[in-house]
Design a protein around this motif. Structure first.
Motif: not given
Length: 286
Positions: A39-46
């Motif tokens: 989740w953090w990867l997907i949202s952090g990389l927008r």
């Protein structure tokens, strides 16, 4: 030795394999960490617009803001209380109070109606179609009618939660009563037990596991209905806050509310399971 679980040896020390419960919790924790990391990867990389999928830190910040006094806007000295003038825990408590009132009434009336249906063919024939009809109705299908009858206050919400929980408990009780073996009843009567003693000493204990299972299902279903119950005038209420946050495109707060709703559901289910173990310790051992 053959048949024994392998032992782990570290510097001549023997370490027993981890208990199954501990291993199960480690697997769950690992899965949770992996989920949050993805989740953090997907949202952090927008890869997804933050309006639709905010980062875990944004969700955490929304939860903290909903639980504290905070500035109404950056640079504005005025502070406001939580969200909608209530702390997050106050929204949760308001929803739990409605759940306890509605489901509590269902826990009282459901087994009574279920016992009557299970022990009387006439009552079962008359009531069963209406019970199945009520069970098949989605909560949103009659929330408008309840508001017309009882207004937009807590009374209509409690009725909605009661109607969501009642059929599951009653039908589970009926199944429990009908599953009691006739040989057990005949044996009790042959030993001189009266009809009342047969019901209280044989039928009721044999039915209790199904009643508790019905309560678990009812509480889960009623908790999933809380958002529908709080669509109108649902503040304070965790479901009402989630709905309002969604309308305002405050996705982080919406997800925070969903997480709180989910965790609360797990806690409630765990408590009911624990009560069930205490109430029917013989379940699964006979």
């Amino acid at each position: 030795m053959a048949g024994e679980p392998p032992l782990l040896r570290v510097k001549n020390a023997v370490i027993e394999p981890l208990p199954l419960v501990v291993r199960a919790w480690l697997v769950r924790l690992t899965a949770l960490v992996a989920f949050v990391a993805v989740w953090w990867l997907i949202s952090g990389l927008r890869w997804v617009d933050p309006r639709f999928l905010p980062t875990p830190s944004a969700v955490w910040q929304a939860a903290v803001q909903a639980s504290t006094w905070h500035q109404i806007a950056p640079g504005v000295p005025r502070e406001v209380l939580g969200e909608q003038n209530y702390f997050l825990w106050e929204h949760l408590v308001a929803s739990l109070q409605r759940i306890f009132a509605g489901v509590g009434a269902a826990i009282i009336l459901g087994p009574i109606v279920g016992f009557l249906m299970g022990t009387s063919k006439v009552i079962n024939t008359v009531v069963e179609p209406y019970m199945n009809f009520l069970r098949s109705l989605p909560p949103l299908g009659y929330i408008g009618l309840l508001i017309v009858w009882f207004g937009i206050g807590d009374t209509s919400k409690i009725w909605l939660l009661f109607l969501a929980a009642f059929p599951a408990i009653a039908i589970s009780t009926v199944n429990g009563v009908q599953a009691v073996k006739q040989d057990q009843i005949n044996a009790a009567r042959a030993l001189g037990a009266s009809r009342l003693q047969t019901v209280t000493k044989v039928v009721f204990p044999a039915t209790l596991p199904e009643v508790i299972n019905g309560i678990r299902i009812a509480v889960g279903f009623a908790w999933t209905t809380v958002v529908a119950a709080e669509l109108n005038n649902g503040i304070p209420g965790i479901g009402g806050l989630a709905y309002l946050a969604g309308q305002q495109l405050d996705t982080a707060l919406t997800i925070a509310c969903i997480v709180v709703i989910g965790i609360t559901a797990l806690v409630l289910d765990g408590v009911i399971k624990w009560i069930g173990v205490l109430a029917v310790p013989w379940k699964g051992k006979a």
